[in-house]
Write an enzyme that holds these catalytic residues in place. Structure first.
Site, PDB file in Angstrom:
ATOM      1  CG  HIS A 124     101.255  50.284 170.086  1.00 33.19           C
ATOM      2  ND1 HIS A 124     101.680  51.544 170.126  1.00 33.19           N
ATOM      3  CD2 HIS A 124     100.906  49.953 169.030  1.00 33.19           C
ATOM      4  CE1 HIS A 124     101.505  51.978 168.773  1.00 33.19           C
ATOM      5  NE2 HIS A 124     101.116  51.175 167.839  1.00 33.19           N
ATOM      6  CE  LYS A 159      94.440  50.330 161.588  1.00 33.19           C
ATOM      7  NZ  LYS A 159      95.289  51.314 162.499  1.00 33.19           N
TER       8      LYS A 159
END
Length: 414
Positions: free
Chosen positions: A271, A152
């Site tokens: 994902h 992140k």
């Protein structure tokens, strides 16, 4: 198409649909419409019906049961002959079963709750490129869940700063770091630059820790050719694992990548971006357990599977139901966990479920109990949000995990 006396065959693909008919439409008529529209039927009788054997090829709604506590809602069970589907193609399976019927006028809502895939069909699929045991052997990591971290901020970092964050997390004790699902090849960080800096971080952290490390390099791209080009470059750099967004990328692309990964020794992380568009509504769409089964057939070594305790939705028993469908060889029917059919995967390798989304070290005892050893526990903000930085966040996760595993193994003797 409504045939309550039909006895299902071992080779039939079975589907459980949660259907809400329009007012005035009998459940039997709605169930027959679902079976017809998802197999050989159309809106009228056509003369070419006489040129084939509809009895051999049509889908059959063989049972309908009301949903307890819900008004005008039913579970319709439909059996499909195996010959309706192309071997080894999830794309064709879904095009047939869910491709058209969800817009049917006779229904207010329709949800595919579960599929029974017979061994005669599942054996035609590639399945996971490697599976759980081969992955553990490749990584030389046993007896505990694996630890991961999503880098992140997910967007905006330069390739060099991105590589730095990867290094700090892996050096601190994580097994994996991860590209976010929407990190592909944007102007602020082109894919080739990211791959190069991440590879440098991998090798540096491996040299310093003596452990095998990995980063899920997202190979998802606008074309299959570009996706495979990125996977080839990852292999040439010596990366152990690549990643794919299987719903937005599509099942055809995913299976193509799975074949490449098996042939070239790459692990494949999956994902599920976009899944909630399909599975969030409780009376329309498709349950994630169906998407999980489809992924196991299409090919993937990891897939995100919710957390039960984090920021994203997930009921414990239902989540554990599809976690078992990902990992185990044989799963008994259990309606309490949402499993409508007994599923026998025979020898198809298992998929590691990934717990990810709003979790941190305080969740570690619950996560190790819920998911067990064969899982990946993935902390994004739960690593990078540590007040002392990325590496201390990774250390905290590793220490918490090893403490929980030791407490479980040694119990009162600790």
């Amino acid at each position: 198409y409504y045939t309550p006396d039909y006895k299902t065959k071992d080779t039939d693909i079975l589907a459980a649909f949660r259907m809400t008919p329009q007012p005035g439409v009998p459940a039997e008529e709605a169930g027959a419409a679902v079976a017809a529209e998802s197999s050989t039927g159309t809106w009228t009788t056509v003369w070419t019906d006489g040129l084939t054997s509809l009895d051999r090829y049509k889908g059959r709604c063989y049972d309908i049961e009301p949903v307890a506590g819900e008004e005008n809602q039913y579970i319709a069970y439909v059996a499909y002959p195996l010959d309706l589907f192309e071997e080894g193609s999830v794309t064709n399976l879904f095009t047939s079963i869910v491709g058209n019927v969800f817009g049917f006028k006779a229904l207010r809502a329709l949800r595919l709750e579960d599929l029974r895939i017979p061994p005669a069909y599942s054996k035609t699929f590639i399945g996971p490129p490697h599976g759980i045991q081969v992955e553990r052997d490749k990584l030389n990591k046993y007896g505990r869940p694996l630890l991961g971290c999503t880098i992140k901020p997910k967007l905006g970092l330069s390739a060099k700063n991105y590589g730095r964050a990867v290094y700090e997390c892996l050096r601190g004790g994580l097994d994996f770091t991860k590209d976010d699902e929407n990190v592909n090849s944007q102007p602020f960080m082109r894919w080739r630059d990211r791959f190069l800096f991440v590879a440098e971080a991998l090798f540096k952290s491996q040299a310093e820790t003596g452990e095998i490390k990995g980063h899920y390099l997202n190979a998802t791209a606008g074309t299959c050719e570009e996706m495979l080009k990125r996977a080839v470059f990852a292999r040439e750099l010596g990366a152990p694992i690549v990643m794919h967004d299987y719903l937005t990328g599509g099942f055809t692309a995913n299976t193509s990548l799975a074949f490449y990964c098996r042939d070239n020794g790459l692990l494949l992380h999956i994902h599920r971006a976009m899944h909630a568009v399909i599975d969030r509504q409780r009376n329309h769409g498709m349950h994630f357990r169906v998407l999980a089964k489809a992924l196991r057939m299409s090919g993937g070594d990891h897939i995100h599977a919710g957390t039960v305790v984090g920021k994203l939705e997930g009921e414990r028993e239902v989540t554990l139901g599809f976690v078992d469908l990902l990992r185990d060889d044989y799963i008994e029917k259990d309606r309490c966990r949402g499993i409508y059919f007994t599923q026998d995967w025979v020898s198809m390798p298992g998929v590691l479920p990934v717990a990810s989304g709003g979790i941190h070290v305080w969740h570690m005892p619950a996560l190790t109990e819920i998911f067990g050893d064969d899982s990946v526990l993935q902390f994004g903000g739960g690593t990078l949000g540590h007040p002392w930085g990325n590496a201390p966040g990774a250390v905290a996760n590793r220490v918490a995990l090893e403490a929980c595993v030791q407490a479980r193994n040694e119990g009162p003797n600790l």
